[in-house]
Design a protein around this motif. Structure first.
Motif, mmCIF file in Angstrom:
data_model
loop_
_atom_site.group_PDB
_atom_site.id
_atom_site.type_symbol
_atom_site.label_atom_id
_atom_site.label_comp_id
_atom_site.label_asym_id
_atom_site.label_seq_id
_atom_site.Cartn_x
_atom_site.Cartn_y
_atom_site.Cartn_z
ATOM 1 N N CYS A 106 0.835 -1.212 0.000
ATOM 2 C CA CYS A 106 0.000 0.000 0.000
ATOM 3 C C CYS A 106 0.868 1.259 0.000
ATOM 4 C CB CYS A 106 -0.951 -0.012 1.201
ATOM 5 S SG CYS A 106 -2.417 1.026 0.952
ATOM 6 N N HIS A 108 3.016 2.176 2.512
ATOM 7 C CA HIS A 108 3.286 2.727 3.843
ATOM 8 C C HIS A 108 4.779 2.714 4.164
ATOM 9 C CE1 HIS A 108 -1.152 1.610 5.110
ATOM 10 N NE2 HIS A 108 -1.074 2.267 3.978
ATOM 11 N N GLU A 141 -2.855 0.994 10.050
ATOM 12 C CA GLU A 141 -3.814 1.825 9.309
ATOM 13 C C GLU A 141 -4.869 0.965 8.649
ATOM 14 O OE1 GLU A 141 -6.089 3.594 6.453
ATOM 15 O OE2 GLU A 141 -4.583 2.174 5.807
ATOM 16 N N GLU A 142 -4.455 -0.233 8.172
ATOM 17 C CA GLU A 142 -5.377 -1.062 7.397
ATOM 18 C C GLU A 142 -6.574 -1.522 8.224
ATOM 19 O OE1 GLU A 142 -5.166 -1.177 4.269
ATOM 20 O OE2 GLU A 142 -3.065 -0.869 3.727
ATOM 21 N N HIS A 367 -2.743 -2.842 -2.777
ATOM 22 C CA HIS A 367 -3.066 -4.172 -2.220
ATOM 23 C C HIS A 367 -2.892 -5.294 -3.258
ATOM 24 C CE1 HIS A 367 -5.602 -2.453 1.361
ATOM 25 N NE2 HIS A 367 -4.520 -1.723 1.089
HETATM 26 ZN ZN LIG Z 1 -4.092 -0.018 2.079
#
Ligand SMILES: [Zn+2]
Ligand SMILES: [Zn+2]
Length: 396
Positions: A106, A108, A141-142, A367
């Motif tokens: 993603c 991050h 966060e997910e 993802h």
């Molecule tokens: Zn994500």
């Protein structure tokens, strides 16, 4: 050009290889939400070496750094998320995941590296700042880890006056900044509905109650909420049923049917959507004489950008003199983002930094097992964040 902007351009240039190395290191050793032990240790040590006050283990693996400026004034919060996903990486990169079944799919890893480099640069200019900067490195966060950090007081002592967050974004090309005021990312609510009845023979449905029939009718009717109860242009609403479980034999009407999915809105009327949803389930179950149960679980809340904070970032893009384009229309998405836990409480802006580049194969969706970022977008993000800080504190 303003001297400070020139100096910062120089700093970013000289730190670009460190920025990329940090990102690749995080990429190689991804960690799932609330398990970011290695990542948060690196982050905490890095901040401490810069002379920034560090608080560890905030919401398990979160780290908060506080940089105090030369004078008193407002406190600006900058946030990066650190977690990866349970995905098997298939990028073939030489710095691919070493942690089986876990991948930074993603971006991050990039967010964490970007914020560390920002901390490094801005700490050299801290005496110029009247106020404080809070660096928030957030776990999970997910699955809505921000709420935990807010609960543990990241918006207090000193009280936060404004917040900025960003996401490297593969649907936008490198060089494009996705930025708008108002709703940007959706509120989401997960639902699980159960219908129960007596069950019976598939050849004699008139002697039983068929929950399969009722469930399909409800699922179809729920879709009408999107357009018949809400304004399709100004109140975007989405109801998606993704899971449906019913029976296990072709001639037996089951006693129970369940279905699950999510409601998403780009407007603040989630409670009204839920009321309508409950009403449809209740009435349809009642007509057919079935028992029902509805469970809701909040996913994310609406990410709604503050106009004044958006102006700070727009100004930063304008003074950067880089060939960046701001895209405002068509960038809002029905995906969620837990930065909303912060933006609901303090004036905030969240924006997308384009990282899509078909030539580099960085245009896979987030993802996806082949997801990757265009590393050129890292320095763009650092630059815009740096200039936004300077604008927030009226230094440029
Ligand atoms: Zn994500
Ligand atoms: Zn993300």
């Amino acid at each position: 050009m303003n001297k400070i902007i020139k100096d910062i351009n120089q700093e970013i240039k000289s730190l670009e290889s460190e920025l990329i190395d940090l990102r690749r290191d995080f990429h190689k050793y991804p960690e799932l939400g609330f398990e970011e032990v290695r990542t948060s240790k690196i982050v905490a040590n890095y901040l401490a070496e810069l002379g920034i006050e560090v608080e560890k283990n905030v919401a398990k693996t979160g780290v908060v750094g506080l940089l105090k400026g030369g004078g008193k004034g407002k406190t600006l919060l900058l946030r990066a998320d650190m977690d990866a996903l349970p995905i098997n990486e298939k990028t073939g990169l030489h710095y691919s995941s070493e942690n089986e079944g876990i991948m930074h799919a993603c971006g991050h890893d990039g967010h964490t590296a970007i914020l560390l480099i920002i901390a490094k640069i801005i700490s050299k200019y801290k005496d110029l700042i009247s106020g404080n900067i809070k660096f928030v490195f957030q776990p999970n966060e997910e699955d809505a880890g921000a709420a935990e950090m807010v609960k543990e007081g990241i918006l207090k002592s000193p009280d936060v006056d404004g917040a900025i967050g960003l996401h490297l974004w593969s649907p936008l090309k490198t060089g494009v900044i996705g930025l708008k005021s108002g709703p940007l990312m959706a509120a989401s609510e997960y639902f699980n509905v159960k219908l129960q009845g007596p069950g019976g023979h598939g050849g004699a449905p008139h002697k039983t109650i068929d929950p399969v029939n009722t469930a399909t009718s409800i699922i179809n009717r729920l879709k009408t909420i999107e357009t018949r109860n809400f304004d399709v242009i100004n109140e975007p609403t989405l109801i998606t049923t993704c899971k449906l479980e019913a029976g296990d034999f072709p001639i037996v009407i089951p006693e129970e049917v369940s279905f699950a999915g999510s409601i998403r809105t780009l407007h603040p009327k989630m409670n009204q959507v839920k009321e309508k949803f409950e009403n449809i389930v209740e009435k349809e179950a009642e007509i057919d004489g079935l028992n029902y149960e509805i469970d809701f679980k909040c996913g994310n809340r609406l990410l709604d950008n503050n106009l004044e904070m958006v102006k700070v970032i727009k100004g930063a893009v304008a003074v950067s003199r880089d060939k960046l384009t701001i895209k405002e229309k068509g960038i809002a998405v029905m995906l969620g983002e837990d930065f909303s836990e912060i933006s609901l409480k303090v004036p905030s802006a969240f924006y997308f930094v384009g990282t899509g580049n078909a030539n580099k194969g960085t245009d896979y969706p987030h993802h996806h097992p082949e997801f990757n970022i265009d590393e050129d977008s890292l320095k763009i993000a650092v630059k815009i964040q740096m200039l936004s800080i300077l604008r927030y504190f009226n230094l440029i």
